[in-house]
Design a protein around this motif. Structure first.
Motif, PDB file in Angstrom:
ATOM      1  N   MET A   1      57.560   4.594 -16.463  1.00  0.00           N
ATOM      2  CA  MET A   1      56.444   4.358 -17.363  1.00  0.00           C
ATOM      3  C   MET A   1      55.168   4.812 -16.671  1.00  0.00           C
ATOM      4  O   MET A   1      54.877   4.396 -15.558  1.00  0.00           O
ATOM      5  N   GLU A   5      50.892   4.334 -20.533  1.00  0.00           N
ATOM      6  CA  GLU A   5      51.859   3.494 -21.237  1.00  0.00           C
ATOM      7  C   GLU A   5      51.841   2.068 -20.710  1.00  0.00           C
ATOM      8  O   GLU A   5      51.941   1.107 -21.467  1.00  0.00           O
ATOM      9  N   ASP A   9      50.884  -1.204 -22.858  1.00  0.00           N
ATOM     10  CA  ASP A   9      51.812  -2.329 -22.926  1.00  0.00           C
ATOM     11  C   ASP A   9      51.116  -3.632 -22.547  1.00  0.00           C
ATOM     12  O   ASP A   9      51.244  -4.647 -23.238  1.00  0.00           O
ATOM     13  N   LYS A  41      45.519   9.537 -24.805  1.00  0.00           N
ATOM     14  CA  LYS A  41      46.835  10.046 -25.184  1.00  0.00           C
ATOM     15  C   LYS A  41      46.747  11.109 -26.278  1.00  0.00           C
ATOM     16  O   LYS A  41      47.745  11.701 -26.651  1.00  0.00           O
TER      17      LYS A  41
END
Length: 75
Positions: A1, A5, A9, A41
């Motif tokens: 990850m 990310e 999360d 992103k």
């Protein structure tokens, strides 16, 4: 990850907690940070939606400084 990310999360988990606490200041900060992650992103639609949610939270708390920052993020 990857870092983006992982950040997303953790922010989603923090969002759940902030909702449970009904803490609008914290919700605004989390939405703002989620917007920044989405932008990094390349998901500019999600970025804008998160920034709009952050602005709504700032307006609800009547925090003028946060309102200014959230408006600036929206361009």
């Amino acid at each position: 990850m990857g870092k983006q990310e992982l950040a997303e999360d953790r922010l989603q988990k923090a969002l759940e907690l902030a909702r449970q606490l009904d803490d609008m200041d914290l919700l605004g900060t989390i939405f703002n940070n989620l917007g920044a992650v989405a932008g990094r992103k390349g998901d500019f639609e999600a970025e804008e939606e998160y920034y709009k949610k952050a602005l709504a939270a700032a307006r609800q708390t009547r925090n003028r400084l946060d309102i200014c920052f959230r408006l600036a993020n929206l361009g």
